[in-house]
Scaffold this motif. Structure first.
Motif, PDB file in Angstrom:
ATOM      1  N   VAL A 150      48.215  47.880  40.691  1.00  0.00           N
ATOM      2  CA  VAL A 150      49.035  48.281  41.830  1.00  0.00           C
ATOM      3  C   VAL A 150      49.249  47.089  42.768  1.00  0.00           C
ATOM      4  O   VAL A 150      48.309  46.368  43.083  1.00  0.00           O
ATOM      5  CB  VAL A 150      48.331  49.422  42.605  1.00  0.00           C
ATOM      6  CG1 VAL A 150      49.216  49.922  43.748  1.00  0.00           C
ATOM      7  CG2 VAL A 150      47.959  50.554  41.669  1.00  0.00           C
ATOM      8  N   LEU A 151      50.491  46.899  43.177  1.00  0.00           N
ATOM      9  CA  LEU A 151      50.873  45.809  44.110  1.00  0.00           C
ATOM     10  C   LEU A 151      50.307  44.446  43.699  1.00  0.00           C
ATOM     11  O   LEU A 151      49.658  43.757  44.496  1.00  0.00           O
ATOM     12  CB  LEU A 151      50.397  46.122  45.534  1.00  0.00           C
ATOM     13  CG  LEU A 151      51.062  47.306  46.241  1.00  0.00           C
ATOM     14  CD1 LEU A 151      50.493  47.454  47.648  1.00  0.00           C
ATOM     15  CD2 LEU A 151      52.568  47.133  46.323  1.00  0.00           C
ATOM     16  N   PRO A 152      50.520  44.023  42.463  1.00  0.00           N
ATOM     17  CA  PRO A 152      49.986  42.703  42.075  1.00  0.00           C
ATOM     18  C   PRO A 152      50.766  41.591  42.756  1.00  0.00           C
ATOM     19  O   PRO A 152      51.974  41.715  42.969  1.00  0.00           O
ATOM     20  CB  PRO A 152      50.220  42.683  40.552  1.00  0.00           C
ATOM     21  CG  PRO A 152      51.414  43.554  40.356  1.00  0.00           C
ATOM     22  CD  PRO A 152      51.345  44.627  41.407  1.00  0.00           C
ATOM     23  N   GLY A 153      50.056  40.521  43.120  1.00  0.00           N
ATOM     24  CA  GLY A 153      50.734  39.355  43.697  1.00  0.00           C
ATOM     25  C   GLY A 153      51.385  39.635  45.035  1.00  0.00           C
ATOM     26  O   GLY A 153      52.419  39.052  45.364  1.00  0.00           O
ATOM     27  N   SER A1025      48.588  31.116  47.280  1.00  0.00           N
ATOM     28  CA  SER A1025      47.185  31.510  47.191  1.00  0.00           C
ATOM     29  C   SER A1025      47.030  33.034  47.306  1.00  0.00           C
ATOM     30  O   SER A1025      46.289  33.650  46.549  1.00  0.00           O
ATOM     31  CB  SER A1025      46.377  30.815  48.290  1.00  0.00           C
ATOM     32  OG  SER A1025      45.051  31.271  48.282  1.00  0.00           O
ATOM     33  N   GLU A1026      47.757  33.639  48.252  1.00  0.00           N
ATOM     34  CA  GLU A1026      47.707  35.101  48.390  1.00  0.00           C
ATOM     35  C   GLU A1026      48.107  35.782  47.092  1.00  0.00           C
ATOM     36  O   GLU A1026      47.488  36.757  46.669  1.00  0.00           O
ATOM     37  CB  GLU A1026      48.654  35.562  49.506  1.00  0.00           C
ATOM     38  CG  GLU A1026      48.123  35.369  50.903  1.00  0.00           C
ATOM     39  CD  GLU A1026      49.028  35.982  51.959  1.00  0.00           C
ATOM     40  OE1 GLU A1026      48.502  36.526  52.933  1.00  0.00           O
ATOM     41  OE2 GLU A1026      50.266  35.911  51.813  1.00  0.00           O
ATOM     42  N   ARG A1027      49.128  35.251  46.440  1.00  0.00           N
ATOM     43  CA  ARG A1027      49.683  35.923  45.266  1.00  0.00           C
ATOM     44  C   ARG A1027      48.907  35.643  43.981  1.00  0.00           C
ATOM     45  O   ARG A1027      48.938  36.443  43.055  1.00  0.00           O
ATOM     46  CB  ARG A1027      51.152  35.531  45.085  1.00  0.00           C
ATOM     47  CG  ARG A1027      52.028  35.899  46.282  1.00  0.00           C
ATOM     48  CD  ARG A1027      53.500  35.834  45.955  1.00  0.00           C
ATOM     49  NE  ARG A1027      53.845  36.817  44.937  1.00  0.00           N
ATOM     50  CZ  ARG A1027      54.948  36.772  44.207  1.00  0.00           C
ATOM     51  NH1 ARG A1027      55.829  35.789  44.386  1.00  0.00           N
ATOM     52  NH2 ARG A1027      55.201  37.690  43.299  1.00  0.00           N
ATOM     53  N   THR A1028      48.235  34.496  43.915  1.00  0.00           N
ATOM     54  CA  THR A1028      47.559  34.140  42.652  1.00  0.00           C
ATOM     55  C   THR A1028      46.035  34.210  42.735  1.00  0.00           C
ATOM     56  O   THR A1028      45.377  34.445  41.723  1.00  0.00           O
ATOM     57  CB  THR A1028      47.951  32.710  42.202  1.00  0.00           C
ATOM     58  OG1 THR A1028      47.593  31.782  43.232  1.00  0.00           O
ATOM     59  CG2 THR A1028      49.438  32.604  41.922  1.00  0.00           C
ATOM     60  N   ILE A1029      45.459  33.975  43.931  1.00  0.00           N
ATOM     61  CA  ILE A1029      43.996  33.994  44.056  1.00  0.00           C
ATOM     62  C   ILE A1029      43.537  35.287  44.719  1.00  0.00           C
ATOM     63  O   ILE A1029      42.513  35.855  44.357  1.00  0.00           O
ATOM     64  CB  ILE A1029      43.489  32.763  44.847  1.00  0.00           C
ATOM     65  CG1 ILE A1029      44.041  31.468  44.234  1.00  0.00           C
ATOM     66  CG2 ILE A1029      41.965  32.718  44.847  1.00  0.00           C
ATOM     67  CD1 ILE A1029      43.740  30.212  45.040  1.00  0.00           C
ATOM     68  N   GLY A1030      44.321  35.764  45.702  1.00  0.00           N
ATOM     69  CA  GLY A1030      43.973  37.035  46.333  1.00  0.00           C
ATOM     70  C   GLY A1030      44.288  37.024  47.821  1.00  0.00           C
ATOM     71  O   GLY A1030      44.111  36.010  48.499  1.00  0.00           O
TER      72      GLY A1030
END
Length: 1261
Positions: A150-153, A1025-1030
């Motif tokens: 759910v809501l990836p990236g 970083s938000e989209r790939t690491i968290g």
């Protein structure tokens, strides 16, 4: 555009690349770039005038090294060329091949014109065009992805930036320091829906075209419903798209007659013809999309997006599930009717990629980009297959075997379980050993891939943890399943069956020797069951297999370092039975530790060599330059062949060269025997002696880990030489970088004394509990049917985190589901909070040698532990106000609603009641538990891959840094830009490595005073970083803090404060209150407020920084003294002379006690104290005079007249000095008097110190 960067890297490293002199350095340090390398402009001529009145001639800047297909991609992303997807380019009437470089096209140079020519469609091109147009016009709907969750990236950056613009200075400066962590911090803001351009675009039920029409060029049939409510049946033809005569009941795919005879080459153009409102709504959609940062909306192709552990209610617009009939048809659209488009021979692709040329810079760039994309595709495919295997959707190749022994092939990926299904690891610890071995193996494969040894191949490996199962996905090595002849070994090098039979095919000796040298593995003898000796280059467990494709494959890389013998001996010596015994014998040392020890040995050896040579030289030249020689050992630590940096002057270099000529690096060797202590039995006395020496080396390495590495790690965190870890992931990363295994958490805990280290102790214990819980939960989840896993997870979380709210949680198992799985093991339902604690305590003792306190569960940080557990198990939980404590009989209303219907609306309840098998139908109305099964929205897989990092982009980055350090700023900046281009080209823009590159470059640019560039790069670092690491990763938090500093440095302190406050909110979720490094952040925010002339608010932030410092570090600490000093300054600025005097007195007292009266800090604090005392007397006198009627402007009003530049100097100077040496603000008495009387402060310190300390790389306070 990669060539200049790579060439520049080559120039910086001073390494010629096959006579390819792309860039050379002249004597002045300037860079001469070959004309052929320079960027130039082309003009693309479109076949139709764009609908938005733009010209059909598009100028575009290209590099001669770009390939035509890259140019093609650039063109179709331009708004004026959206409609094109099936075309080719022509130059001077000649068709250009898509896969050649621009420089290879004859006559194609600056100002040349290229014509875009539309091609006839094929069925595949028509499918691709349909997918593209659906995405482009917003008709694709939501995609429910089986892998990403759910809501990836997701990214929060846009909403934060919009929020920053909406607030005023007063709102920006307010912050509730005592407020608890809010789960809403991690949720994206709900947005208005995007403008609708069409109601739907889908495939028609008349597909596929019948044979006779296929012969005429029919490819697909579509149905389009416009916003006006009109439905059009459309034929996709080789020549384009046209409206046909068909209806839902009648088939007639011939073109309509006028006036509705609409046709066009592109579906986008046709939509504009059939729908009057389409063009306007499409422009609105483009404007809507452009409001967001492009990086936040780009689709990820080269990385798996980060899945958040907290997600909104499923009734939220963010998770809205819309009807879209084509969603189920996308598999066909992407892969074709027989799915052959997606079936790939992964192994052949990987090994062929390894064999690509890497002689020139361009070769390396192409090769690394190809490999990076290949690994991304493979990781995605392997993870999807692993989920299907875990869910029982794939038929095993050996269905008669036990569950753990079953193997699978899906999508040309070979899957097996990370469990001891066939008894291979029985003597090593069974399933636990097998699980660890697979994890070590994937790390080993990654290292081998990074080393990139010619002639040695490895299967691409991915390990997936999902619902308690560990699944290994590998490419199928040709010949691995081949039936061998009698007497022929199934393995060509290494152990064949256990360790009883050993093979040593000489063909493997050379590549394995290169591998072993790089891994610091010693060539050593091993013996088979008959005592026959074999001299192997690698561990006996590392196997070599000659594939049927003639390639040499290396397998089973879980033992590339020796066993940690001290741990094993300690474990064996302890009595207490199996309950306290370590679960397995796969306790190997980390490669980082081996490399650290080798560096240490190398340094000692070089020191000894230099001493010896100097001793010999001193007879002739007693005054040999010592300073040059003293540099040698340190530089040698970083350089294998004792090469020198170019920083020394020429005369220094000549002296160093004399020594370097005498030091022969080949005389140094350091390697360890990976098979020491692993049961090898030497035969002769000489062999026994050799083995004993090898074992002693390994034992010394283990001692280094315990006696040096671990104490140094704890000491460096205590003295702030290392940043303080924020969560389990950052702690593990820091420990692994130092070569410390996680099993040593117990030893770290035992060394934690003092207020700062007590927080490290708490973090370590939290990590122990979360890891122990992961193992316990895995045991219950491993064989549980998937529909029952939500109830299991919720019950275990209730026992772990909800026992203070309800001490007797009951597992909420849907009876209708339970009846479908009569053989399911529902042991989890018997778990109680007490029994779970006992299991966690047992795991902590077995795995980490930690005895948890009897009341450990009472001291846990609930939300932080929930986060750790969720990230380790891949849980996605519904965000709500979790009730961890309190009375379960007084449950708030809101959670009841979410618990009950999962946020469903009332109108859906009737339908749900009919669904007998629905888990939610069995849920009771009030649920007096912290978690219920409906809170567990999804579980995502935890993926570990073996992808190597790009070396050429790192070389360019290091080259740029190196040039800047040397003072060649122009060359350095060019190299840094090229490094950035390389990172983006090789990894794609959305990749965690690119985020780290953005952050590093932003820091360098900020130091070079390129503030605008630094801010831009820092923004990109945050989003990627938000989209790939968290969203809530420790790295993202640091990037937000740095962005705040850079934005503040650019003059926008209000926006900077928004980012800092968001970072503080993240800190509360990730760590909780009072993280040691947050003191610096609070300090920085106070300085920002002083910039905004919000003196009263800045004083509040300084007070909070001091409060946290006193709690974390101590009231009498030097850090507290520095903060008291700054607070006194802030109080003076705020017109509070008496409190200012009091705080300065406290500061002076601490400095005097800790450093003595002669210390510079004490003297300066004393000077300030005297001035503030005199000022307080003067202030009191003025008050008295004022009462007598003689009102004059007093000190109280002076701060209002201080120039804006004065305020940051006041606090920031102390901040700067505190970071380095705890010195207060150093100013002359005249300056102090000017400050106190309200005059303008010095401009010089202001310029020097306006920017607070950057978090990355610096020492936190």
């Amino acid at each position: 555009m990669a060539a200049p960067s790579a060439s520049a890297a080559a120039a910086a490293e001073a390494v010629p690349v096959d006579n390819q002199s792309v860039a050379e350095l002249n004597d002045d340090g300037a860079e001469d770039v070959d004309v052929a390398e320079a960027l130039f402009q082309l003009t693309i001529i479109l076949p139709h005038e764009p609908s938005n009145q733009e010209s059909s001639r598009i100028p575009i800047v290209v590099s001669p090294q770009e390939q035509i297909h890259e140019l093609r991609q650039s063109v179709i992303e331009l708004p004026s060329a959206f409609e094109y997807s099936c075309f080719h380019f022509e130059h001077e009437g000649e068709r250009i091949n898509d896969f050649v470089q621009i420089s290879d096209v004859k006559g194609l140079g600056p100002e040349a014109e290229i014509r875009l020519v539309e091609d006839p469609y094929t069925e595949k091109e028509a499918r691709i065009h349909l997918i593209r147009i659906r995405d482009l016009v917003g008709a694709a709907g939501d995609r429910t992805d089986t892998l990403h969750g759910v809501l990836p990236g997701a990214s929060l950056f846009d909403s934060l930036t919009a929020e920053a613009k909406a607030v005023d200075n007063v709102q920006a400066s307010t912050y509730d320091f005592d407020a608890p962590a809010k789960t809403t911090t991690l949720l994206p803001k709900e947005e208005e829906p995007a403008p609708k351009t069409v109601k739907s675009i889908s495939l028609s039920p008349w597909n596929p075209p019948p044979y006779h029409l296929r012969q005429k060029g029919h490819l697909l049939y579509l149905i389009v419903t416009t916003n006006e409510g009109e439905q059009y049946q459309i034929t996709s033809h080789v020549g384009g798209f046209y409206v046909n005569r068909s209806s839902n009941s009648k088939f007639d795919p011939t073109p309509r007659a006028a006036p509705k005879a609409y046709s066009a080459h592109s579906l986008l153009t046709l939509l504009g013809q059939v729908s009057p409102s389409f063009s306007e709504s499409f422009v609105q959609l483009m404007q809507f999309n452009n409001r967001r940062e492009p990086l936040a909306t780009f689709q990820m192709t080269n990385a798996i997006p980060a899945a958040p552990w907290l997600v909104p209610s499923q009734s939220s617009p963010l998770c809205a599930h819309s009807a879209d009939i084509t969603r189920t048809q996308e598999g066909y659209l992407i892969a074709g009717v027989d799915n052959t488009d997606t079936l790939r021979d992964w192994n052949e692709e990987f090994q062929a990629a390894r064999e690509l040329p890497k002689e020139t810079v361009q070769d390396r760039v192409f090769r690394e980009r190809f490999i990076s994309k290949l690994f991304a595709d493979y990781s995605d495919a392997a993870a999807r297959g692993a989920i299907l295997v875990a869910r029982g959707e794939v038929t095993p190749l050996n269905p008669t075997e036990g569950r753990d022994a079953q193997i699978f092939v899906y999508n040309n990926v070979f899957f097996s379980f990370g469990a001891d299904g066939v008894g291979t690891f029985t003597s090593e610890g069974g399933d636990d050993a097998a699980r660890v071995a697979t994890g070590k193996d994937v790390n080993g494969v990654r290292i081998v891939n990074q080393l990139d040894i010619d002639g040695l191949y490895s299967p691409a490996t991915v390990v997936v943890d999902y619902l308690g199962k560990r699944i290994v996905g590998q490419t199928v090595v040709p010949g691995i399943f081949k039936q061998r002849e009698p007497g022929e070994n199934s393995i060509d090098y290494g152990a064949v069956e256990g360790k009883e039979v050993v093979a040593a095919d000489e063909r493997f000796a050379a590549p394995f020797e290169k591998l072993s040298q790089a891994l610091r593995v010693k060539k050593h003898p091993v013996w088979d069951k008959d005592g026959k000796r074999f001299d192997l280059e690698a561990s006996v467990e590392t196997k070599g297999l000659m594939g049927t494709d003639g390639r040499k494959y290396v397998l089973d890389l879980y033992r590339i370092t020796p066993l940690d013998v001290l741990w094993l001996e300690e474990n064996a010596a302890k009595t207490g039975g199996e309950e306290t015994e370590y679960p397995h014998r796969m306790t190997v040392l980390r490669p980082e530790l081996v490399e650290t020890i080798r560096t240490l040995k190398w340094s000692e050896w070089v020191n000894a060599e230099i001493t010896r040579i100097k001793g010999r030289q001193s007879k002739d030249k007693p005054e040999k330059g010592e300073s040059d020689e003293s540099k040698k050992p340190d530089e040698s630590k970083e350089d294998d062949e004792s090469k020198e940096d170019d920083e020394s002057k020429e005369d220094d270099e000549s002296k160093e060269d004399e020594i370097e000529e005498r030091i022969d690096g080949s005389n140094f060797s350091f390697s360890l025997n990976p098979d020491a202590f692993s049961g090898q039995v030497a035969q002769t006395d000489e062999e026994k002696k050799e083995l004993a020496a090898d074992e002693e080396d390994v034992r010394n390495a283990c001692k280094h880990l315990r006696d040096v590495a671990i104490p140094d790690f704890v000491k460096d965190i205590n003295t702030s030489d290392l940043p303080f870890p924020m969560d389990g992931a950052s702690l593990a990363k820091m420990m692994h970088k130092r070569g410390i295994n996680m099993r040593y958490l117990g030893q770290i805990v035992s060394r934690c004394e003092g207020p700062r280290l007590l927080r490290l102790r708490d973090l370590c214990l939290q990590e122990v509990v979360s890891r122990a819980f992961k193992h316990v939960a895995g045991k219950y989840l491993r064989y549980l049917p998937v529909p029952l896993t939500s109830a299991c997870i919720a019950h275990l979380l209730n026992c772990l985190l909800g026992s203070a709210f309800n001490s007797k949680p009951v597992a909420d198992i849907d009876e209708s589901l339970q009846s479908l799985y009569p053989e399911a093991d529902l042991a989890f339902a018997e778990v109680t909070p007490e029994s779970l604690r006992k299991e966690i305590e047992d795991q902590a003792l077995r795995r980490f040698k930690i005895t948890l306190d009897a009341d450990w569960h009472a001291g846990i940080k609930h939300l932080q532990l929930l986060r750790e557990v969720s990230l380790k198990l891949g849980l996605q939980l519904q965000a709500k106000d979790f009730q961890f404590e309190g009375d379960s009989t007084q449950m708030p209303e809101k959670p009841k609603e979410q618990t009950n219907g999962n946020g469903e609306k009332n109108k859906k309840k009737k339908k749900k009641a009919k669904d007998d098998a629905s888990p939610s139908s069995a849920a009771p109305a009030p649920t007096p538990f912290t978690f219920c099964a409906n809170d567990v929205i999804n579980v995502v897989p935890i993926i570990k891959d073996s992808a190597p990092k790009s070396t050429i982009s790192e070389e360019a980055l290091e080259g740029g840094r190196h040039s800047i350090i040397q003072g060649n700023r122009k060359i350095g900046q060019e190299l840094l830009l090229e490094s950035l281009t390389l990172h983006e080209q090789i990894y794609g823009i959305l990749h965690s490595e690119v985020a780290r590159a953005y952050s590093t470059l932003a820091q360098i640019y900020f130091q070079l005073d390129e503030k605008e560039a630094a801010c831009d790069l820092a923004r990109k670092a945050v989003i990627v970083s938000e989209r790939t690491i968290g969203i809530d990763s420790a790295e993202t938090l640091l990037y937000y803090l740095n962005l705040g500093l850079y934005v503040h440095g650019s003059g926008d302190s209000k926006t900077a404060l928004t980012y800092v406050k968001h970072a503080l909110d993240l800190w509360k979720v990730i760590y909780g209150a009072d993280h040691p490094d947050s003191i610096t952040t609070l300090n920085n925010a106070a300085v920002m407020l002083q910039h905004m002339q919000a003196y009263h608010e800045s004083r509040i932030w300084f007070e909070e920084a001091l409060t946290v410092c006193e709690r974390v570090i101590g009231v009498q600490s030097l850090q507290a003294a520095s903060l008291l000093f700054q607070l006194a300054q802030a109080l003076a600025l705020d017109g509070e002379p008496k409190p200012a005097l009091s705080k300065m007195r406290e500061s002076y007292s601490i400095f005097l006690q800790e450093l003595g009266a002669e210390n510079q800090n004490t003297k300066e604090a004393g000077t300030w104290l005297n001035q503030l005392t005199q000022n307080a007397v003067a202030h009191a006198k003025r008050d008295k005079d004022a009462q007598a009627g003689r009102i004059r402007a007093g000190l109280r009003y002076a701060p209002r007249h201080i120039a804006g530049s004065a305020s940051p100097a006041t606090a920031s100077a102390a901040l700067s000095s505190k970071a380095k040496s705890d010195k207060p603000d150093a100013r002359t008495i005249d300056d102090l008097v000017k400050f106190i009387e309200g005059g303008s402060a010095q401009s010089k310190p202001t310029k020097k110190r306006t920017n607070p300390k950057s978090r990355v790389g610096g020492k936190p306070s």
